[in-house]
Design an enzyme around this catalytic site. Structure first.
Site, PDB file in Angstrom:
ATOM      1  N   GLU B  53       0.932  -1.206  -0.068  1.00 39.72           N
ATOM      2  CA  GLU B  53       0.168   0.069   0.050  1.00 39.72           C
ATOM      3  C   GLU B  53       0.968   1.159   0.033  1.00 39.72           C
ATOM      4  O   GLU B  53       1.871   1.258   0.871  1.00 39.72           O
ATOM      5  CB  GLU B  53      -0.813  -0.050   1.193  1.00 39.72           C
ATOM      6  CG  GLU B  53      -2.089   0.951   1.106  1.00 39.72           C
ATOM      7  CD  GLU B  53      -1.542   2.286   0.951  1.00 39.72           C
ATOM      8  OE1 GLU B  53      -2.197   3.161   0.060  1.00 39.72           O
ATOM      9  OE2 GLU B  53      -0.794   2.765   1.649  1.00 39.72           O
ATOM     10  N   CYS B 101      -5.494   5.091   5.240  1.00 36.92           N
ATOM     11  CA  CYS B 101      -5.149   3.738   4.662  1.00 36.92           C
ATOM     12  C   CYS B 101      -6.356   2.898   4.012  1.00 36.92           C
ATOM     13  O   CYS B 101      -7.337   2.712   4.958  1.00 36.92           O
ATOM     14  CB  CYS B 101      -4.213   3.011   5.461  1.00 36.92           C
ATOM     15  SG  CYS B 101      -3.723   1.301   4.708  1.00 36.92           S
ATOM     16  N   CYS B 104      -5.518  -1.377   5.579  1.00 35.70           N
ATOM     17  CA  CYS B 104      -5.655  -1.857   7.404  1.00 35.70           C
ATOM     18  C   CYS B 104      -7.148  -0.707   7.491  1.00 35.70           C
ATOM     19  O   CYS B 104      -6.847   0.044   8.524  1.00 35.70           O
ATOM     20  CB  CYS B 104      -4.570  -1.313   7.915  1.00 35.70           C
ATOM     21  SG  CYS B 104      -3.631   0.263   7.873  1.00 35.70           S
ATOM     22  N   HIS B 108      -7.337   2.789  11.692  1.00 36.40           N
ATOM     23  CA  HIS B 108      -7.279   4.164  12.017  1.00 36.40           C
ATOM     24  C   HIS B 108      -8.627   4.728  12.580  1.00 36.40           C
ATOM     25  O   HIS B 108      -8.404   5.597  13.530  1.00 36.40           O
ATOM     26  CB  HIS B 108      -6.529   4.932  10.864  1.00 36.40           C
ATOM     27  CG  HIS B 108      -5.313   4.709  10.482  1.00 36.40           C
ATOM     28  ND1 HIS B 108      -4.092   5.202  11.305  1.00 36.40           N
ATOM     29  CD2 HIS B 108      -4.643   3.792   9.472  1.00 36.40           C
ATOM     30  CE1 HIS B 108      -3.129   4.664  10.533  1.00 36.40           C
ATOM     31  NE2 HIS B 108      -3.301   4.165   9.654  1.00 36.40           N
ATOM     32  N   ARG B 542      -0.260  -4.029  10.997  1.00 34.27           N
ATOM     33  CA  ARG B 542       1.070  -3.996  10.727  1.00 34.27           C
ATOM     34  C   ARG B 542       2.029  -3.464  12.139  1.00 34.27           C
ATOM     35  O   ARG B 542       3.079  -3.333  11.926  1.00 34.27           O
ATOM     36  CB  ARG B 542       1.229  -2.875   9.684  1.00 34.27           C
ATOM     37  CG  ARG B 542       1.007  -3.272   8.255  1.00 34.27           C
ATOM     38  CD  ARG B 542       0.633  -2.445   7.389  1.00 34.27           C
ATOM     39  NE  ARG B 542       0.004  -2.826   6.039  1.00 34.27           N
ATOM     40  CZ  ARG B 542      -1.240  -2.997   5.977  1.00 34.27           C
ATOM     41  NH1 ARG B 542      -2.017  -3.030   6.927  1.00 34.27           N
ATOM     42  NH2 ARG B 542      -1.632  -3.654   4.820  1.00 34.27           N
ATOM     43  N   SER B 565       4.107   1.653  10.049  1.00 34.55           N
ATOM     44  CA  SER B 565       5.041   1.756   9.033  1.00 34.55           C
ATOM     45  C   SER B 565       6.114   2.967   9.330  1.00 34.55           C
ATOM     46  O   SER B 565       7.196   2.956   8.428  1.00 34.55           O
ATOM     47  CB  SER B 565       4.648   1.667   7.548  1.00 34.55           C
ATOM     48  OG  SER B 565       3.888   0.665   7.375  1.00 34.55           O
ATOM     49  N   CYS B 609       2.871  -0.264   4.467  1.00 37.16           N
ATOM     50  CA  CYS B 609       1.423   0.435   4.263  1.00 37.16           C
ATOM     51  C   CYS B 609       2.104   2.088   4.411  1.00 37.16           C
ATOM     52  O   CYS B 609       2.133   2.465   5.567  1.00 37.16           O
ATOM     53  CB  CYS B 609       0.831   0.382   5.404  1.00 37.16           C
ATOM     54  SG  CYS B 609      -0.949   1.155   5.289  1.00 37.16           S
ATOM     55  N   CYS B 612       0.327   5.542   5.308  1.00 37.87           N
ATOM     56  CA  CYS B 612       0.130   5.599   6.436  1.00 37.87           C
ATOM     57  C   CYS B 612       1.348   6.311   7.016  1.00 37.87           C
ATOM     58  O   CYS B 612       1.001   7.097   8.002  1.00 37.87           O
ATOM     59  CB  CYS B 612      -0.173   4.281   7.308  1.00 37.87           C
ATOM     60  SG  CYS B 612      -1.246   3.133   6.749  1.00 37.87           S
TER      61      CYS B 612
END
Lengths: 412, 635
Positions: B53, B101, B104, B108, B542, B565, B609, B612
């Protein structure tokens, strides 16, 4: 909400003018039918672009009955707002879909539309990838990285020049000379990347709220000066499939329509296909009867919520929003935001983050201006919205008028 | 095998050497590496990193023995969502931050809402907690499965090789690995494998491989047999079906996926789905089907790949610590892709209704440093800082706590060469990602961190599932400290979560049946939103995810997120501290520098990701609100 206000809301949202006319008359459809037939004949003469097997062959191999396939074709015909007599043509078009190569690029995005594509159930994603369309480049799914990926894209653009549909996911950041987003070993900016990819495309499909109208990156104060594809690409047919994310059925519908007619579907003034965005959420809402009866959820989890009452008072923007969610719903039709008791946030409308995405009705919400700056009441906003082009213009104007009736905020 | 056209034939039959030659012939000098330094080291750029992503670039320096001796990770995109939510109603922030994102998705959303609930001191009802756990649990399982099969598997599975498999032997092989996992194989029939193979052969025969085109097929670092590859491909396709069902689970309680919509500050809105036994029964049925696939395909495939790739996974010579003097362990721990061996978790999934940071959690919270698995260090939230020495922001010179953070963009660009290639200026600033530190140290977050912290903390559930994996695979504990180990940890916790969700859905059904339909906790917005602050610190698929929010007079005064990330993909720290991505690449030997297969395999093991990870910016150069840490506050 006072009684007279409820009445006026009711009157407004049931007004005849809010509905889109989907029946264009026999003469129109006869002509369209003939041109589609001609188009399919022509397509059949063509060798598949990449020598793919026939869709029907693969359908049968996958154990999908012809009956099921025709059932799907018939549902899709209805979705495309075509008379049932078009079903055999739609089925044929699906068989010929592998003549259309698709290149999918991602800019300032969250990959939500790519994920949505993975949820496609008619046809299913493995059929899309392996059998149906010719998906030539897609960063999120693609095997190769780096140089090999860039090469893959270059080759596809060259090989299918003038023939491919370019799907764009994500907004285009123009600030800082476009350097808020770069891709590839040469550090090409997103905006340059988009121009290059669009050059050889037959048509550009902006998918999701960001690629269509700028979406979240463009929400006030738009830190990266993000815009939608149509603000950047000129001189190409552009189709907008907004929503956050776009419904995969509408993505497939656009491809299918392109195969069927060789043209892009009929669009509204915001370049949205009418087959998907000619419906107002509110007009087809499963909770509509409660709206008409004046039965509302007043706060989350109350008795109204337990009885599926109307969500207007907790901020549902179904009356302002054009999309077919209330008809086709999401994830194989299992649910949708109004079904789950939250309400619509207007995600297929421009600037919805600044105009609609809050859990209060418009009348008592203060809204951050799309341009930043001083907060305005909805009355002031309503006047601004009047000047905005768009299919929902009558709604906005009326919503503003309703807000104006609020006693403590003066006259309309 | 049916007749194939020339190009496809070459791809199918070409061994490693042949493919390498083809690649060289095609790419020539215009391959992945673009400059060679005075010592003969190749400096390669891999951009875009696909099957992730977001937008990520990796640059690596490879010596004459094909060993990666240095690596740099850079995000090349950002949007500024943290700036955008400022000044808005805190109740609306969750919907916006969810758009950080789409993979995921939902994580969030929940973290922002929890940050606001923490600020407002709201404890949500039991139904709401269970619904959130179920949506989030389905998300973890979905995310992990899609990651393994659709974003990661092609780093282990050679699709083209699968065309050479014997379907009968394939069925036997599938049974073998299912036996290792102790479950019925998801696909067992010879005919089924044959059908998949025919489909792939036809696809390859067509000459254009679409999204599978220009892959690294035939690369020598692929370790699976043709039969094992066919199993991988068959499961790749079946997983495309299964993931739709898993997304449907989220939609039942969340309205849709991606981007569900049923969470609100104070609880959830899906009361009518909770009170409908048929809906919960459908959820459970989909969960049972998911569990069958997780246990009958995902885990067996992990045993299979783990065994096939065990050599590099346990090759300490390729580990970061073997090549990096800053490490305290030296050789002997971990293998290729192991990285920095320091781990951090915030914990996730509340198991009781005593409140946010007092409830027992399914995943444990803590820190393990330098591979010292003798103890878990208690997490001190005040020790979390972010540094911008190597990020495209102006800083004050010292790492800053998120509440004290300033964010002033300072884009210094790439170094363009005459041949058009553009390199990161790695001595200066080179990424849109900030560099977060815990107590001045770089740490790794994610499934491996959760398994390590849970294991070391003595969590019974983690010990049971991880222990079971090691016992059944016959692999040593150290195999976890590698690319393969990171990928295995993700599968181990998928099974843990799927089993736990069965308990949670039953608990929800029972609670609703008992007449408790409470889904929302009321609060007096004007009072609680006058002046408050809160944080939503838990896990995302993640890794550790934190949202920090300050609210004043009903509006968001400041919002900050440090996402997994950011921890893993961030650039060097102020004193050259190396982060998880960069460290995990160093030491790895690549089979063919023209093909960055080992690099993407290791990077993918983190499940990047990157949308993010990109931090807030303000183009006007305005300094965002500055906060002082209040030492008497919980944070």
């Amino acid at each position: 909400m006072s009684i007279d206000k409820e009445e006026s809301v009711k009157k407004l949202f049931t007004a005849e003018s809010a509905k889109v006319d989907t029946n264009k008359g026999d003469a129109y459809y006869d002509e369209l039918y003939a041109s589609c037939q001609k188009r399919i004949e022509e397509l059949r003469e063509l060798e598949p672009l990449n020598n793919r097997m026939d869709f029907m062959e693969s359908v049968e191999e996958q154990g999908l009955e012809r009956r099921d396939f025709l059932k799907w074709a018939s549902a899709t015909t209805a979705m495309l707002m075509l008379p049932a007599s078009f079903t055999p043509l739609v089925a044929e078009a699906a068989v010929l879909m592998n003549r259309v190569p698709v290149i999918w690029v991602e800019l300032s995005d969250c990959a939500g539309n790519s994920e949505a594509l993975l949820r496609s159930d008619g046809p299913q994603i493995d059929e899309i990838v392996l059998d149906i369309i010719s998906l030539e480049f897609h960063e999120t799914l693609q095997a190769a990285s780096g140089h090999q990926a860039e090469k893959q894209m270059d080759e596809a653009m060259e090989h299918f020049k003038g023939k491919y549909l370019l799907f764009v996911e994500g907004a285009v950041p123009l600030g800082l000379n476009g350097q808020y987003g770069t891709i590839g070993a040469k550090g090409e900016t997103f905006v340059d990347h988009l121009h290059r990819a669009a050059k050889g495309a037959a048509a550009v499909v902006a998918v999701g709220s960001c690629a269509t109208f700028g979406g979240i990156p463009a929400a006030a104060p738009n830190p990266t000066d993000a815009v939608g594809v149509m603000d950047v690409i000129k001189g190409k047919p552009i189709i907008n499939i907004p929503a956050c994310p776009a419904n995969p059925s509408n993505m497939v519908g656009v491809i299918l329509h392109f195969v069927l007619t060789g043209t892009i579907p009929e669009l509204d003034s915001l370049l949205r296909p009418k087959f998907a965005f000619g419906y107002r959420i509110h007009d087809n809402c499963e909770r509509r009867a409660h709206f008409d009866a004046g039965e509302y959820v007043e706060e989350w989890g109350d008795e109204g919520a337990k009885n599926n009452f109307c969500l207007y008072k907790v901020g549902c923007k179904g009356p302002m929003t054009f999309n077919n969610c209330s008809i086709i719903r999401y994830n194989e039709g299992v649910n949708w935001p109004i079904g789950v008791g939250r309400g619509c946030i207007g995600c297929s409308e421009p600037d919805f983050w600044d105009k609609y995405a809050y859990e209060r009705p418009m009348a008592n919400a203060n809204i951050k201006a799309p341009t930043g700056g001083v907060e305005k009441t909805v009355d002031e906003f309503g006047l601004g919205l009047l000047t905005a082009a768009g299919i929902g213009i009558g709604i906005h104007a009326a919503a503003s008028a309703i807000a104006g009736k609020k006693e403590d905020e003066g006259e309309a | 095998m049916p007749e194939m056209n020339e190009q496809a034939e070459a791809q199918v039959t070409g061994g490693g050497t042949e493919t390498t030659e083809t690649a060289a012939a095609v790419h020539g000098a215009d391959g992945n590496f673009h400059k060679t330094d005075a010592n003969g080291n190749k400096h390669i750029i891999v951009d875009p990193i696909t099957r992730i992503e977001g937008h990520l670039r990796i640059e690596a320096v490879i010596d004459s023995n094909n060993r990666i001796i240095d690596a740099f990770s850079s995000s090349t995109m950002f949007r500024g969502i943290e700036t955008i939510v400022k000044g808005r109603d805190p109740r609306d922030v969750g919907l916006m931050t969810m758009r950080i994102c789409g993979v995921c998705t939902g994580t969030h959303y929940q973290r922002s809402i929890e940050a606001v609930e923490d600020a407002f001191d709201i404890t949500i009802p039991k139904n709401a907690r269970l619904v959130r756990n179920l949506i989030q649990g389905a998300l973890y399982a979905h995310d992990h499965l899609v990651h393994f099969y659709h974003l990661h598997a092609l780093d282990f599975v050679d699709i083209v090789s699968s065309t050479k498999a014997d379907p009968e032997a394939t069925a036997k092989e599938a049974q073998k690995w299912a036996d290792v996992a102790g479950h019925k194989p998801s696909i067992s029939g010879v005919a089924e494998f044959k059908a998949v193979q025919d489909r792939i052969i036809k696809f390859v025969k067509e000459g254009r491989l679409g999204i599978f085109g220009n892959g690294y097929w035939g690369n020598k670092s692929y370790q699976l047999t043709p039969e094992q590859n066919l199993i991988g491909v068959a499961h790749y396709l079946k997983a495309l079906d299964i993931q739709r069902d898993m997304a449907k689970m989220q939609a039942i309680l969340g309205g849709k996926n991606p981007h569900p919509q049923s969470l609100v500050v104070g609880g959830v809105t899906c009361v009518q789905d909770i009170q409908n036994p048929a809906r919960l029964a459908l959820f459970k049925q989909l969960l049972v089907d998911t569990n069958d696939f997780v246990k009958g395909a995902y885990l067996p495939d992990i045993y299979m790949a783990g065994t096939a790739y065990a050599k590099e996974a346990t090759d300490a010579d390729q580990s970061f610590h073997a090549t990096n003097h800053k490490g305290t362990l030296g050789k002997g721990v971990g293998g290729a892709g192991g990285g920095i061996l320091s781990y951090m978790t915030y914990g996730d999934f509340r198991l009781d209704d005593t409140g946010f940071y007092s409830a027992e959690t399914f995943f444990k919270r803590g820190v393990v440093l330098d591979g010292d698995i003798s103890k878990v260090i208690e997490l001190d939230e005040a020790k979390i800082t972010e540094d911008v020495t190597h990020s495209w922001f102006e800083g004050t010179g010292a790492p800053e706590h998120p509440y004290d953070g300033t964010t002033i963009p300072k884009y210094t660009g790439l170094e363009k060469k005459d041949d058009g290639y553009a390199y990161l200026k790695t001595d200066e600033k080179y990424s849109w990602i900030k560099s977060p530190l815990y107590d001045g140290r770089k740490v790794e977050v994610g499934p491996l961190a959760r398994i390590v912290v849970g294991y070391v903390a003595g969590d019974e559930r983690t010990k049971k599932y991880a222990g079971n994996f090691l016992k059944r695979s016959g692999l040593p504990l150290t195999v976890l400290f590698s690319t393969v180990g990171r990928t295995a940890a993700r599968a181990i916790e998928t099974e843990m979560i799927c089993d736990a969700m069965v308990e949670w859905i039953d608990e929800l059904a029972k609670n609703a049946a008992s007449g408790d339909l409470s889904t929302w906790t009321d609060f007096d917005f004007d009072t609680v939103a006058a002046d408050s602050k809160g944080r939503g610190m838990a896990e995302a698929p993640r890794g550790a995810l934190g949202h920090w929010i300050r609210i004043k007079e009903g509006k968001v005064e400041n919002f900050q997120a440090i996402v997994p990330s950011t921890w893993n993909a961030g650039p060097r720290g102020p004193n050259g501290e190396i982060g998880a991505y960069e460290g995990s690449l160093i030491g790895t030997i690549v089979a063919n520098p023209e093909e960055p297969l080992e690099i993407i395999r290791t990077i993918h093991s983190f499940d990047p990701c990157i949308a993010c990870a990109v931090h807030v910016v303000d183009t006007k150069g305005k300094e965002l609100a500055v906060y002082k840490v209040d030492p008497t506050c919980a944070f």
